[in-house]
Design a protein around this motif. Structure first.
Motif: not given
Ligand code: FES
Length: 121
Positions: A54-59, A91-93
């Motif tokens: 993950f990067q932002c973790g939103f997903c 996953c947007r990231c």
């Molecule tokens: Fe950012 Fe998946 S980690 S949307």
């Protein structure tokens, strides 16, 4: 649909944004907050952390819950199985390679657990 709101209802993944609350009456609803056991993260959660999936973790909650469902249905998925099963989650990231690695690692970890344990509750 993006899969971020995925929850398990009686062990089956559903999109929370499309699932009326009354449909869950009397059913077991599992969110990512329910996956730890005795204060320890589940093998899937641990794998996502150690693989940097993950990067932002939103997903991440949606991917983690889908992975729990996948490993119950298929404890030894191929990379193609993983990509297909998780194709409804975005996953947007673009952490997809790490997510696939995390699922593989989680499958190994779950497979080495003593009989009678599972990936989730
Ligand atoms: Fe950012 Fe998946 S980690 S949307």
């Amino acid at each position: 649909l993006c899969g971020c709101c995925t929850v398990l209802v009686d062990g089956q993944a559903v999109s929370g944004c499309l699932y009326f609350a009354v449909w869950a009456d009397g059913k077991a609803v599992t969110t990512v907050e329910h996956l730890d056991a005795d204060g320890r993260l589940s093998p899937v959660q641990e794998a996502f952390i150690t693989c940097g999936a993950f990067q932002c973790g939103f997903c991440t909650p949606g991917f983690v819950l889908m992975t729990h469902e996948l490993l119950k249905a298929n404890p030894d998925p191929s990379d193609e199985d993983i990509r297909h099963y998780l194709s409804g989650n975005l996953c947007r990231c673009a952490a997809y390679p790490e997510i696939v690695a995390a699922v593989r690692q989680a499958a190994k970890a779950v497979g080495t657990k003593p009989a009678g344990t599972s990936a989730g509750r």
